[in-house]
Design a protein around this motif. Structure first.
Motif, PDB file in Angstrom:
ATOM      1  N   ILE A 169       0.851  -1.188   0.000  1.00 19.13           N
ATOM      2  CA  ILE A 169       0.000   0.000   0.000  1.00 19.13           C
ATOM      3  C   ILE A 169       0.887   1.239   0.000  1.00 19.13           C
ATOM      4  CG2 ILE A 169      -1.808   1.271   1.232  1.00 19.13           C
ATOM      5  CD1 ILE A 169      -2.624  -1.432   2.517  1.00 19.13           C
ATOM      6  N   LEU A 221      -6.022  -2.099   3.704  1.00 16.98           N
ATOM      7  CA  LEU A 221      -6.344  -0.861   2.980  1.00 16.98           C
ATOM      8  C   LEU A 221      -7.687  -0.309   3.464  1.00 16.98           C
ATOM      9  CD1 LEU A 221      -5.712   1.203   0.762  1.00 16.98           C
ATOM     10  CD2 LEU A 221      -6.857  -0.316  -0.862  1.00 16.98           C
ATOM     11  N   CYS A 258      -4.167   6.653   0.338  1.00 13.24           N
ATOM     12  CA  CYS A 258      -3.710   5.272   0.404  1.00 13.24           C
ATOM     13  C   CYS A 258      -4.098   4.577  -0.893  1.00 13.24           C
ATOM     14  CB  CYS A 258      -4.371   4.550   1.573  1.00 13.24           C
ATOM     15  SG  CYS A 258      -4.045   5.351   3.152  1.00 13.24           S
ATOM     16  N   THR A 259      -3.172   3.909  -1.527  1.00 14.58           N
ATOM     17  CA  THR A 259      -3.418   3.260  -2.814  1.00 14.58           C
ATOM     18  C   THR A 259      -2.809   1.866  -2.810  1.00 14.58           C
ATOM     19  OG1 THR A 259      -3.187   5.431  -3.839  1.00 14.58           O
ATOM     20  CG2 THR A 259      -3.183   3.512  -5.316  1.00 14.58           C
ATOM     21  N   SER A 260      -3.607   0.891  -3.231  1.00 12.46           N
ATOM     22  CA  SER A 260      -3.066  -0.459  -3.359  1.00 12.46           C
ATOM     23  C   SER A 260      -2.108  -0.523  -4.542  1.00 12.46           C
ATOM     24  CB  SER A 260      -4.199  -1.468  -3.565  1.00 12.46           C
ATOM     25  OG  SER A 260      -3.656  -2.717  -3.947  1.00 12.46           O
TER      26      SER A 260
END
Lengths: 92, 731
Positions: B402, B468, B486-488
């Motif tokens: 993440i 996440l 927040c980004t996967s």
């Protein structure tokens, strides 16, 4: 399968959402100031009414937003949806 | 037998089929059941336990007896002969109540679609057709579904008139009208089989079954319809109820309505002589139709003392004997979604190398790579030895990743991890544990600081989405004032773990520009470098205790990197089983295997990861609860069986007594991980044991069953069994 009206995306299948339990249970401002009993009440106690219940949903497979819904636990009718941070609307 | 005229079959198209090895003929429009009856076949199945003969009882999907097996064109068990449309070349056979699944792969395609409509009409009998016409006439988008090939439902088996035309013709005209309408979708051969909240219905359409071997290969054999409807009209009609009497399962006993359907729909006389037994008026029409078709109707037996006058009159007019106030007590007889599969960019390589796979979450991960003649134990011991003594590599791409960015990124991580992340230097890495507010371990992983306001965190493979969501939950619902995104990025990066005392040399060979000595590139730091000519991020992280690197490249470059590593010629590929053994030897827990939602970091012997300086983090308050400081909490320890060859089953319980007392036996805990160790030359286990750390050195027993409870003696040890001083980490 419920049809849940996401306040951001519109009505979507229940499979797109994750349930988040009772709404309006805020994380205590200063947990260290709470007694064990008060902290346990935050951790472990939730309402379980028959009828209108304000609860949290996450549109996890869609816009990924958390929002609140008022759902009738007796017949699964969703009476209102509203954004996180907004007060619970008055429902019939 | 087949009547000379009548029925809705196409007598111009003869279909050949086999049943129980014998050749028969039927017509287009027949079901297997009607064709069998037309050929005088009475017994089509036997009961499962007693082998009682079973015949054809109904003319539809309610069939309880005539359950058959199709052998060709593709084996399919447990089908009701009454719902199988006859096709040329059908080979079927009777079943003793249990079918056989196909042993070969199914060549057919299957698919699923989503559909929406204003009105869904379930059933295309008279009521369904009328409802669909009315709704469509008002401009509604309509879906009408019926399980049978032809619309009409009950009308098809009757002789009545509607609007002055035969009822089957009326149904055909109504269906043709609906077919012409743009907003109407008419689903034939479609069974609606589920009705859920908010008018969500599920149906299955049989698209090519009825075409037999001539079914086009590019058309799905069956299609699942997931339908969200504004309104739903259930026009399913009704099934005739059977009446209980002795031997009512004998071949020849049939529902009155079914007998009538065979006559009028298929031109088949189901027998020569009949008794019609009824509790109501509906059977009288069947009796009269049977008599008209040349069946000798011995009697109509009516339980009522005073049957309805109209039908009674008609029967008597037809010369039929009606026995009222009587019941038939006995007959003597005359004679069978979906989770997606995720694979890494290196999956094909693993397959080619003969890897066996295990499912981790939705991921398929290489489990171990057996060489010819090796079993799992031999392969894993070899892979473990390579990692501890030489150099080995694992595809670690499934680790959740993440990207956390924003001016408040460090603050967010400080609040969610039990330890301090904001003090982490750019270029460094820190292990972290996340807990729920109740203080129990939820996930663990590493935090990499890319820039002052930019981190990448890793999660366990199975928990990536949950972590996440957890971050988003706190950001959105509790701390909206924090400015963080927040980004996967799990699938953007391919990760290769390069492990073992020889790993530095291999890395140095692949990345000549990278300074790899311990002082320049210390443990728990990362460097951007060119590896095998590819832009890469190299992290010095170890999940085995050995000198190790995690090399991250974009997924597109995964295979190039992996093949370059393997081309060094000294690197052994290893799978998840070896990873598990190596980490367990070091006492590193796996969240979800060695923990179960009731385990704190302190229980795991990781009190060091819980900050005492931070004013608050999620879980902190709970460590001041009496429950989390109980001395008898279950703690992670190691176990060494007395017998160094004995592998404890995971889940095995532990007791203190060397002789089992009367139940209930006090249970001290259970085995969470258990392996054979190449490094220790013996078996070992990890276990959660009440007051475990106080018990180190004690002898406990695992009751494995058998004589005397099969108590197996073990010695409690520290959970760190290999290299406890951490001497191997820097190579």
């Amino acid at each position: 399968m419920l049809l849940i009206p996401c306040p951001w995306c519109g009505p979507r299948d229940e499979t797109e959402f994750h349930y988040g339990g009772q709404a309006h249970v805020a994380y205590p401002g200063n947990p260290a100031a709470l007694s064990d009993e008060e902290w346990a009440r935050y951790l472990f106690f939730r309402d379980n009414p028959k009828g209108a219940f304000a609860e949290r949903w996450n549109h996890s497979a869609g816009c990924r937003r958390w929002f609140n819904a008022v759902r009738d636990t007796a017949d699964n009718e969703i009476r209102a949806v509203y954004r996180t941070g907004e007060p619970r609307p008055v429902t019939a | 037998m087949r009547l000379a005229t009548g029925g809705r079959i196409d007598r111009g198209e003869v279909l050949r089929f086999q049943f129980d090895g014998r050749e028969y003929q039927g017509y287009r429009g027949d079901t297997l059941a009607s064709a069998l009856l037309a050929n005088g076949v009475r017994q089509v199945a036997t009961s499962i336990k007693l082998g009682r003969p079973r015949g054809i009882f109904s003319a539809g999907s309610e069939e309880p007896n005539a359950v058959i097996q199709i052998e060709e064109p593709f084996p399919e068990p447990m089908l009701a002969a009454t719902t199988v449309e006859l096709y040329d070349g059908l080979v079927a056979g009777s079943l003793p109540g249990q079918g056989r699944l196909a042993t070969g792969p199914d060549p057919a395609r299957y698919d699923a679609v989503h559909a929406h409509c204003d009105v869904l009409v379930v059933g295309a009998g008279p009521a369904g057709l009328a409802a669909a016409r009315a709704a469509a006439g008002d401009g509604a988008r309509v879906i009408i579904a019926d399980e049978r090939p032809d619309p009409g439902g009950s009308l098809l088996g009757t002789t009545e008139l509607i609007d002055g035309v035969p009822s089957a013709d009326w149904a055909a005209a109504a269906a043709a009208e609906l077919d012409e309408m743009e907003e109407v979708r008419f689903l034939r051969r479609t069974t609606v089989f589920g009705y859920y909240d908010d008018n969500y219905l599920v149906a299955v359409e049989r698209r090519t079954n009825h075409l037999g071997a001539s079914a086009p290969a590019d058309v799905a054999r069956e299609r699942v319809w997931r339908i969200r409807a504004g309104r739903v009209i259930l026009a399913t009609g009704a099934h005739e109820r059977s009446i209980a009497f002795a031997n009512n399962d004998l071949p020849g006993v049939m529902l009155a309505g079914a007998a009538r359907t065979y006559l009028n729909c298929y031109g088949v006389r189901p027998g020569r002589k009949a008794v019609v037994f009824t509790t109501n008026d509906s059977a009288y029409a069947a009796a009269i139709d049977l008599a008209d078709a040349g069946v000798e109707v011995a009697a109509i037996v009516d339980v009522r003392s005073a049957p309805g006058a109209a039908w009674l009159g008609r029967a008597q007019q037809r010369g039929l004997t009606v026995v009222t106030g009587h019941v038939v007590t006995a007959a003597r007889g005359d004679s069978e979604l979906l989770d997606p599969v995720r694979v890494t960019a290196l999956h094909d390589w693993h397959v080619c190398r003969g890897a066996l796979f295990e499912n981790v979450g939705q991921w398929q991960r290489p489990w171990y790579y057996p060489r010819p003649g090796e079993d799992m134990e031999a392969a894993v011991l070899r892979e473990c030895r390579a990692a501890r003594e030489g150099v080995a590599a694992m595809d670690a791409s499934t680790l959740g990743k993440i990207d956390v960015i924003g001016p408040d990124a460090a603050e967010l991580l400080d609040r969610l991890y039990t330890n301090l992340m904001s003090s982490l230097a750019v270029g460094s890495i820190r292990y972290g544990v996340m807990c729920r507010p109740d203080g129990m371990v939820f996930d663990d992983g590493t935090v990499i600081r890319l820039a002052q306001d930019h981190f990448m965190v890793t999660t366990t493979t199975g928990n990536a989405a949950a972590v996440l969501e957890w971050m988003e939950e706190w950001l959105q619902t509790e701390w909206p004032e924090l400015s963080v995104h927040c980004t996967s990025v799990t699938e953007q990066w391919a990760t290769v773990a390069l492990v073992g005392p020889g790993s530095r040399e291999v890395l140095a060979g692949l990345a000549p520009a990278l300074t790899v000595d311990n002082a320049s590139f210390p443990f728990m730091t990362w460097r951007d470098a060119e590896v095998a000519g590819l832009p890469a991020r190299v992290c010095r992280i170890s999940f085995s205790g050995e000198l190790a690197y995690e090399i991250n490249v974009t997924s597109w470059h995964a295979l190039t990197l992996w093949e370059a590593i393997m081309a060094s010629g000294t690197v052994t590929p290893y799978g998840t089983e070896t990873m598990h053994v190596l980490r367990a030897e070091k006492g590193y827990p796996i969240v979800g295997q060695d923990t179960d939602g009731t385990v704190t970091p302190q229980d795991l012997g990781m009190g060091w990861v819980v900050s005492t300086k931070k004013p608050d983090f999620v879980g902190k308050r709970s460590y001041a609860r009496a429950d989390t400081s109980r001395g008898d909490r279950k703690q992670l320890v190691g176990l060494l069986p007395d017998d160094p060859g004995l592998l404890l089953p995971e889940g095995a319980h532990l007791v203190a007594a060397d002789v089992l007392p009367e139940p209930p036996v006090p249970m001290l805990g259970h085995v969470t991980s258990s392996y054979r160790s190449a490094a220790l030359s013996r078996t070992f286990a990890l276990a959660l044991i009440k007051g475990g750390r106080e018990r180190i050195g004690e002898r406990l027993f695992a009751p494995l069953g058998g004589e005397g409870g099969g108590l197996v003696p073990v010695t409690v040890t520290s959970h760190v069994l290999y290299d406890p001083e951490g001497a191997r980490r820097d190579g």
